[in-house]
Design a protein around this motif. Sequence first.
Motif, PDB file in Angstrom:
ATOM      1  N   ARG A  11       0.968  -1.392   0.641  1.00 48.60           N
ATOM      2  CA  ARG A  11       0.093  -0.256   0.218  1.00 48.60           C
ATOM      3  C   ARG A  11       0.612   1.145   0.045  1.00 48.60           C
ATOM      4  O   ARG A  11       0.009   2.347  -0.521  1.00 48.60           O
ATOM      5  N   GLY A  12       2.155   0.912   0.625  1.00 46.74           N
ATOM      6  CA  GLY A  12       2.735   2.514   0.204  1.00 46.74           C
ATOM      7  C   GLY A  12       2.754   3.538   1.558  1.00 46.74           C
ATOM      8  O   GLY A  12       3.471   4.247   1.789  1.00 46.74           O
ATOM      9  N   LYS A  13       1.708   2.694   2.658  1.00 46.37           N
ATOM     10  CA  LYS A  13       1.487   3.511   3.484  1.00 46.37           C
ATOM     11  C   LYS A  13       0.880   2.685   5.003  1.00 46.37           C
ATOM     12  O   LYS A  13      -0.004   2.080   3.886  1.00 46.37           O
ATOM     13  N   VAL A  14       1.259   3.073   5.525  1.00 45.40           N
ATOM     14  CA  VAL A  14       0.171   1.942   7.275  1.00 45.40           C
ATOM     15  C   VAL A  14       0.221   2.450   8.031  1.00 45.40           C
ATOM     16  O   VAL A  14       1.407   3.058   7.973  1.00 45.40           O
ATOM     17  N   LEU A  15      -0.311   1.969   9.256  1.00 48.28           N
ATOM     18  CA  LEU A  15      -0.727   2.330  10.752  1.00 48.28           C
ATOM     19  C   LEU A  15      -0.442   1.518  11.056  1.00 48.28           C
ATOM     20  O   LEU A  15      -0.983   0.569  10.955  1.00 48.28           O
ATOM     21  N   LEU A  16       0.489   1.458  12.373  1.00 49.14           N
ATOM     22  CA  LEU A  16       0.755   0.498  12.804  1.00 49.14           C
ATOM     23  C   LEU A  16       0.892   0.837  14.284  1.00 49.14           C
ATOM     24  O   LEU A  16       0.927   1.370  14.550  1.00 49.14           O
ATOM     25  N   ASP A  17      -1.077   0.328  14.741  1.00 47.23           N
ATOM     26  CA  ASP A  17      -1.578   0.660  15.834  1.00 47.23           C
ATOM     27  C   ASP A  17      -1.689  -1.437  16.453  1.00 47.23           C
ATOM     28  O   ASP A  17      -2.878  -0.779  17.070  1.00 47.23           O
ATOM     29  N   HIS A  18      -1.297  -1.557  17.083  1.00 42.40           N
ATOM     30  CA  HIS A  18      -0.805  -2.778  17.392  1.00 42.40           C
ATOM     31  C   HIS A  18      -0.756  -2.501  19.422  1.00 42.40           C
ATOM     32  O   HIS A  18       0.439  -1.242  19.449  1.00 42.40           O
ATOM     33  N   VAL A  19      -1.119  -3.747  19.668  1.00 44.43           N
ATOM     34  CA  VAL A  19      -0.870  -3.558  21.163  1.00 44.43           C
ATOM     35  C   VAL A  19       0.685  -3.129  21.856  1.00 44.43           C
ATOM     36  O   VAL A  19       1.427  -3.895  20.355  1.00 44.43           O
ATOM     37  N   GLY A  43       3.606  -4.475  23.015  1.00 43.23           N
ATOM     38  CA  GLY A  43       3.870  -5.980  23.856  1.00 43.23           C
ATOM     39  C   GLY A  43       3.447  -7.090  22.288  1.00 43.23           C
ATOM     40  O   GLY A  43       4.371  -7.501  22.458  1.00 43.23           O
ATOM     41  N   SER A  44       2.961  -6.237  21.774  1.00 40.83           N
ATOM     42  CA  SER A  44       2.531  -6.763  19.998  1.00 40.83           C
ATOM     43  C   SER A  44       4.093  -7.278  19.138  1.00 40.83           C
ATOM     44  O   SER A  44       3.452  -8.220  18.175  1.00 40.83           O
ATOM     45  N   GLY A  45       5.764  -6.161  19.326  1.00 44.18           N
ATOM     46  CA  GLY A  45       6.764  -6.423  18.403  1.00 44.18           C
ATOM     47  C   GLY A  45       6.499  -5.257  17.859  1.00 44.18           C
ATOM     48  O   GLY A  45       6.808  -5.571  16.402  1.00 44.18           O
ATOM     49  N   LYS A  46       5.368  -3.915  17.997  1.00 45.83           N
ATOM     50  CA  LYS A  46       5.383  -2.892  16.471  1.00 45.83           C
ATOM     51  C   LYS A  46       7.063  -1.987  16.601  1.00 45.83           C
ATOM     52  O   LYS A  46       7.165  -2.478  15.303  1.00 45.83           O
ATOM     53  N   THR A  47       7.271  -2.276  17.432  1.00 45.88           N
ATOM     54  CA  THR A  47       9.795  -1.947  16.786  1.00 45.88           C
ATOM     55  C   THR A  47       9.752  -2.574  15.932  1.00 45.88           C
ATOM     56  O   THR A  47      10.159  -2.298  15.296  1.00 45.88           O
ATOM     57  N   PHE A  48       9.975  -4.134  16.074  1.00 47.96           N
ATOM     58  CA  PHE A  48      10.008  -4.898  14.895  1.00 47.96           C
ATOM     59  C   PHE A  48       9.529  -4.877  13.949  1.00 47.96           C
ATOM     60  O   PHE A  48      10.227  -5.162  12.780  1.00 47.96           O
ATOM     61  N   THR A  49       8.574  -4.182  13.756  1.00 48.19           N
ATOM     62  CA  THR A  49       7.502  -4.328  12.629  1.00 48.19           C
ATOM     63  C   THR A  49       8.059  -3.062  12.153  1.00 48.19           C
ATOM     64  O   THR A  49       8.286  -3.279  11.075  1.00 48.19           O
ATOM     65  N   ILE A  50       7.709  -2.192  12.815  1.00 49.27           N
ATOM     66  CA  ILE A  50       8.923  -0.886  11.856  1.00 49.27           C
ATOM     67  C   ILE A  50       9.870  -0.597  11.559  1.00 49.27           C
ATOM     68  O   ILE A  50      10.365  -0.740  11.073  1.00 49.27           O
ATOM     69  N   VAL A  51      10.827  -1.294  12.132  1.00 51.30           N
ATOM     70  CA  VAL A  51      12.572  -1.896  11.625  1.00 51.30           C
ATOM     71  C   VAL A  51      12.245  -2.366  10.993  1.00 51.30           C
ATOM     72  O   VAL A  51      13.006  -2.200   9.916  1.00 51.30           O
TER      73      VAL A  51
END
Length: 190
Positions: free
Chosen positions: A172-180, A182-190
């Motif tokens: 999609r070229g853009k995404v909102l990562l609004d995970h709770v 402890g769900s690993g959002k930081t690793f997803t962003i990296v």
Amino acid sequence: ELRARLGASWIDREAYEVFGKHLLGESADATIRPVKATGGFVVHIEGGDPVMLNTRWGTAKRNAIDLITRILNSRDMTVLNPEDAEGKRTVNIEQTQAALDKADEIRQEFEDWIFKDADQRERLVAFYNDHFNTNISSEIDGSYLTLPGKVPDAVIQLRRHQLNAVARGIRRGKVLLDHVVGSGKTFTIV
């Protein structure tokens, strides 16, 4: 996820007529025609098994044809007693409850029956999706990603939802990562 309710306008005439035969037997001649101007139905059923008509799917005061007609047209199921000496009619509570119970059984039978036949299911679902379905949630699967340069899985192994989020960002070229938390959002962003 599609739920077919008895009386729904998107269900075609053929399905309703076949259901009439299903309930009352093959000897029943069912004509159930929708009336677009009122959103109701004209029901004409002749023949059928008397036991199915009056006992299995009907009551002492409302037979199955009457109940089907009332369900399809969202009409009241109340059964009234004959006029008393003063000309007043009262509600027959026992017969009204029996009619409501049979109507619920007919509705449940319809929901159990409507999608059993594969051809009918495909026809009705296709019609519904073509005419009414406006929201289709996309499911993106990121299981195919290889992620070059990522540390080995023995050190950090991304979970399924993390890979799906990465794939969504790529597509999609853009995404909102609004995970709770402890769900690993930081690793997803990296």
